[in-house]
Design a protein around this motif. Structure first.
Motif, mmCIF file in Angstrom:
data_model
loop_
_atom_site.group_PDB
_atom_site.id
_atom_site.type_symbol
_atom_site.label_atom_id
_atom_site.label_comp_id
_atom_site.label_asym_id
_atom_site.label_seq_id
_atom_site.Cartn_x
_atom_site.Cartn_y
_atom_site.Cartn_z
ATOM 1 N N VAL A 145 5.671 5.754 1.578
ATOM 2 C CA VAL A 145 5.200 7.054 1.100
ATOM 3 C C VAL A 145 5.986 7.391 -0.159
ATOM 4 O O VAL A 145 7.204 7.201 -0.217
ATOM 5 C CB VAL A 145 5.405 8.145 2.169
ATOM 6 N N LEU A 201 -2.026 13.022 -1.692
ATOM 7 C CA LEU A 201 -2.256 13.590 -0.369
ATOM 8 C C LEU A 201 -1.458 14.872 -0.175
ATOM 9 O O LEU A 201 -0.339 14.992 -0.679
ATOM 10 C CB LEU A 201 -1.834 12.585 0.709
ATOM 11 N N LEU A 214 -2.932 5.393 -2.291
ATOM 12 C CA LEU A 214 -3.701 6.385 -1.562
ATOM 13 C C LEU A 214 -3.222 7.757 -1.994
ATOM 14 O O LEU A 214 -2.020 8.022 -2.019
ATOM 15 C CB LEU A 214 -3.486 6.200 -0.059
ATOM 16 N N GLY A 215 -4.141 8.647 -2.365
ATOM 17 C CA GLY A 215 -3.710 9.980 -2.726
ATOM 18 C C GLY A 215 -4.223 10.437 -4.075
ATOM 19 O O GLY A 215 -5.068 9.778 -4.677
ATOM 20 N N ALA A 228 1.237 5.425 -0.170
ATOM 21 C CA ALA A 228 0.632 6.750 -0.036
ATOM 22 C C ALA A 228 1.386 7.715 -0.942
ATOM 23 O O ALA A 228 2.602 7.889 -0.787
ATOM 24 C CB ALA A 228 0.687 7.217 1.415
ATOM 25 N N VAL A 262 -2.425 7.899 8.413
ATOM 26 C CA VAL A 262 -1.970 7.529 7.067
ATOM 27 C C VAL A 262 -0.892 6.455 7.150
ATOM 28 O O VAL A 262 -0.960 5.414 6.492
ATOM 29 C CB VAL A 262 -1.445 8.759 6.299
ATOM 30 N N CYS A 306 -0.170 2.279 5.393
ATOM 31 C CA CYS A 306 0.590 2.202 4.149
ATOM 32 C C CYS A 306 1.959 1.586 4.427
ATOM 33 O O CYS A 306 2.432 1.582 5.563
ATOM 34 C CB CYS A 306 0.730 3.574 3.487
ATOM 35 N N ARG A 353 0.867 -1.178 0.000
ATOM 36 C CA ARG A 353 0.000 0.000 0.000
ATOM 37 C C ARG A 353 0.905 1.230 0.000
ATOM 38 O O ARG A 353 1.757 1.371 0.882
ATOM 39 C CB ARG A 353 -0.899 -0.004 1.229
ATOM 40 N N ALA A 403 0.284 14.358 5.495
ATOM 41 C CA ALA A 403 0.360 12.923 5.180
ATOM 42 C C ALA A 403 1.148 12.129 6.208
ATOM 43 O O ALA A 403 0.888 10.934 6.407
ATOM 44 C CB ALA A 403 0.986 12.735 3.796
#
Length: 331
Positions: free
Chosen positions: A260, A243, A240-241, A203, A253, A257, A201, A248
């Protein structure tokens, strides 16, 4: 399970690369450590630091053996000029590059299952007439890898970068749909292949403040980032995003995840380095082998004093050993 063999390039010889390599040799590791550099330099540095490290010759024909604290196998690459700790010399720039090429060749031939790099002095290499912007770019060029991704990591946080050493004014032009597709696919692939995360996952941060605020503070999110993320989601990536970068990095968050993805160097790395100072490492994703590195410079003023903090080197080796061991584990 086979014991992984880890190459450690000792970096700028006038800096703390040899020091932190020797400090790591005093620990126990579930791997064989092989320093790539000049054995006389390492012996002199060990003596100045009062470290009782026994330097042993390395043979690629022998089976890897578990590292014994207080020993260090050395793959000899001779210095071009005598080294004075703390004093840079462009004459040794070819030596530094040769240690890297030696490790690269060993990794591509499966002599080594990973490489860990100590810091180099970019300015000295450039002053010697060699265009060199950093380890990441050099490794990509030497392995003919079209696209690599820089990731910095601690035990708690991973931050990958869409762009690396670019002037801020050049970043918006560099953030293209094609770049985002390529780099995020690499991050997704290596989180699975090298970190063993089955369903990563990620971000993704926006480029502009407040992730563009619906186009009121820049249009890159609408024009470029959102379409790229939509295409990748259709391929099965969990993203995700985009963001806002200023909000973040919070538990809501980060707890949901595995990494990043930042758009530029100073968007994500100050947070990571603040959170993990002395424990952060650099990982190059997209290469045909595992590469980790310290996240600090050559610290010329600390060379040969015994005062250099080896924390980042220890963490870089730890992660390399874990990743290499995972790859060698039976399916």
């Amino acid at each position: 399970m086979a014991i992984p063999r880890i190459a450690i390039t000792t970096g700028e010889p006038a800096g703390i690369g040899p020091d932190v390599t020797l400090a790591a040799a005093m620990r126990a590791w579930d791997a064989e450590l092989v320093a790539i550099g000049d054995s006389a330099l390492l012996a002199a540095r060990a003596e100045s630091m009062h470290l009782p490290v026994q330097l042993l010759p390395f043979s690629a024909n022998e089976r890897p053996r578990q590292h014994e604290p207080g020993t260090l196998r050395v793959m000899q690459v001779p210095l071009a000029a005598t080294v004075t700790a703390g004093t840079l010399d462009t004459a040794n720039a070819p030596y530094v590059l040769e240690t890297l090429r030696t490790a690269i060749n060993g990794c591509t031939q499966d002599v080594f299952q990973a490489m860990v790099t100590a810091p180099v002095q970019k300015s000295t290499i450039n002053d010697a007439g060699v265009s060199f912007s950093g380890h990441t770019e050099f490794l990509a060029e030497e392995t003919a890898t079209a696209q690599v991704v820089m990731m910095l990591a601690t035990d708690e946080l991973r931050v990958a970068l869409a762009t690396t050493h670019l002037a801020l004014r050049d970043v918006p032009r560099a953030i293209t749909r094609e770049l985002l597709l390529a780099t995020l696919r690499i991050v997704h692939h290596d989180l699975r292949d090298k970190f063993g995360i089955a369903q990563p996952r990620i971000a993704v941060l926006g480029l502009n403040p407040h992730a563009g605020e619906g186009g009121h503070i820049g249009s890159e999110e609408i024009d470029t980032i959102l379409p790229a993320l939509a295409q990748l989601r259709d391929e099965g990536l969990q993203l995700l995003g985009p963001l806002p970068a200023d909000t973040a990095f919070n538990p809501k968050v980060l707890d949901n995840c595995d990494a990043v993805f930042a758009m530029y160097h100073d968007q994500g790395l100050p947070v990571l380095k603040f959170a993990g100072f002395g424990r952060a490492i650099n990982i190059t994703l997209g290469l045909p082998f595992i590469r980790t590195s310290v996240d600090h410079g050559t610290a010329l003023d600390l060379a040969a004093t015994g005062e250099a903090d080896a924390g980042s080197m220890l963490q870089a080796i730890k992660v390399a050993v874990t990743m290499a061991g995972r790859r060698q584990a039976p399916a």
